[in-house]
Design an enzyme around this catalytic site. Structure first.
Site, PDB file in Angstrom:
ATOM      1  N   TYR A   1     -10.823   7.730  -4.664  1.00  0.00           N
ATOM      2  CA  TYR A   1     -11.000   8.254  -3.572  1.00  0.00           C
ATOM      3  C   TYR A   1     -12.195   7.261  -2.723  1.00  0.00           C
ATOM      4  CZ  TYR A   1     -12.318  10.796   0.375  1.00  0.00           C
ATOM      5  OH  TYR A   1     -12.580  11.467   1.775  1.00  0.00           O
TER       6      TYR A   1
ATOM      7  N   GLU B   1     -10.431   6.402   5.758  1.00  0.00           N
ATOM      8  CA  GLU B   1     -10.220   6.797   4.451  1.00  0.00           C
ATOM      9  C   GLU B   1      -9.063   6.219   3.721  1.00  0.00           C
ATOM     10  OE1 GLU B   1     -10.391  11.399   3.315  1.00  0.00           O
ATOM     11  OE2 GLU B   1      -8.411  10.814   3.680  1.00  0.00           O
TER      12      GLU B   1
END
Ligand code: GDP
Ligand code: MN
Length: 369
Positions: free
Chosen positions: A108, A191
């Site tokens: 992530y 992201e």
């Protein structure tokens, strides 16, 4: 504004962040034969297995059925099924067809603006693919967080080492590139979840960028997605306008006063149909346009106009309301510059003048009931 995955990936490519090979298909381009999809798969050389991804502005598509992995031969059928679906209530009109990456690890990575610290904050976790909120709750130790000075246009090496200390070092260049994307795109969030490793290298398997709405002009982005005709008109007129589901139209000047009006409607048991902030110094023409716009919404029974005269003049506001001449009852609260004149204009035309904001809102809620 949130960019769709494929739009974000186009930006990633420009900054050297590897993404899977693939192509975009619109529902309107599909004639039911699957020709477009089959030829796309061939041209882009996507291989034996592909991933079909709904391009919708909702998170967690995977779990909601918006990401499907299938043999290339089944792609036309799976794509048609995707176009027939909605993902968490959002209809699918665009899909991204990509090669299936042979994933060996998921990570992530995100860069967001930390408003309280006035600096970008980078989050990195070796637990990719899951929502970051989950990691923060269940395994906070897996989450690395660093703040970068907004004066820097690159991430210092010591911070990079801290971020990737228990991850493959080949991820480092992607973090640096995403930081460039974040800065150059005027993003408030960039992201990659998951950022994946494969035998062929590192890839951004998903992509999300939210561009600061105040920078859309500089970024050359036009906000035209999913806007109703009225929302587009409101934007052209420079109003801050949001459509809601109630039956009381709301017009105010200043976001604070307009929001307070909405809150008060809720407090007295009513339901606002919209939020419309006409902005500072609205003249009669702007007020007239605003009243007409709100009047045109389905199901609006009564309109509350709550305006504070500062640079805005109450007599101009009153003239605008009269000029609009809409069929619904308009209840008005006016205070400030040229208040007496404004009230005179409205009373003469038979508009109901009530004193306080409470009285106006209470009356409107009763009328709309
Ligand atoms: P999201 O659910 O909206 O975040 O959609 P993602 O694009 O992140 O996809 C959801 C999940 O599908 C990812 O976490 C991956 O596990 C999986 N996935 C997506 N693309 C690929 C791929 O190319 N290969 C493989 N093996 N899995 C993929
Ligand atoms: Mn994702």
């Amino acid at each position: 504004m949130k960019l769709l995955e494929y739009e974000a990936k186009d930006i990633f490519k420009k900054y050297g962040i590897p993404v899977a090979k693939g192509f975009v298909v619109k529902k309107t381009d599909c004639d039911g034969t699957g020709g477009k999809i089959n030829s796309g798969i061939k041209e882009c050389e996507l291989g034996d297995e592909v991933v079909i991804k709904a391009q919708v502005e909702v998170g967690g598509r995977g779990k909601a059925g918006g990401v499907v992995i299938c043999p290339a031969g089944d792609a036309p059928e799976k794509a048609a099924a995707m176009f027939a679906k909605d993902i968490k209530g959002v209809l699918v009109d665009t899909i991204l067809v990509e090669e299936k990456l042979p994933i060996t690890g998921e990570y992530y990575l995100s860069i967001a603006l930390d408003r309280s610290k006035k600096a970008p904050v980078i989050l990195f976790s070796a637990e990719g693919g899951v929502e970051i909120e989950e990691t923060a709750k269940n395994n906070p130790g897996a989450l690395h967080r660093v703040r970068v000075s907004p004066m820097l246009d690159d991430i210092p090496d010591f911070m990079m080492r801290e971020l990737v200390r228990d991850a493959p070092k080949e991820l480092a260049p992607v973090i640096k590139s995403l930081y460039r994307v974040f800065c150059k795109s005027d993003a408030i969030l960039a992201e990659i979840n998951p950022l994946v490793t494969t035998e062929k290298g590192v890839y951004a398997a998903d992509a999300k960028i939210i561009v600061d709405d105040n920078a859309l002009g500089r970024q050359g982005i036009t906000l035209n997605r999913d806007l109703t005709e009225r929302e587009r008109l409101a934007e052209d007129l420079g109003f801050s306008y949001v459509e809601l589901e109630g039956n009381i139209g709301v017009i105010g000047n200043g976001a604070g006063l307009t929001m307070s009006t909405l809150d008060m409607i809720e407090y007295f048991g009513g339901k606002a149909a919209n939020f419309l902030d006409v902005g500072g110094g609205a003249d009669r023409k702007r007020v007239c346009s605003a009243v007409k716009l709100v009047s045109g919404m389905d199901g609006v029974k009564v309109i509350v106009v709550n305006l504070l005269g500062g640079i805005t003049r109450c007599d101009e506001v009153a003239a605008g309301i009269v000029e609009a001449g809409v069929s619904q009852q308009v209840v008005v609260r006016l205070a400030g510059t040229n208040e007496a004149e404004g009230k005179r204009i409205l009373s003469e035309k038979g508009y109901r003048m009530l004193g306080s904001m409470e009285e106006v809102v209470k009356f409107a809620v009763e009328e709309a009931d």
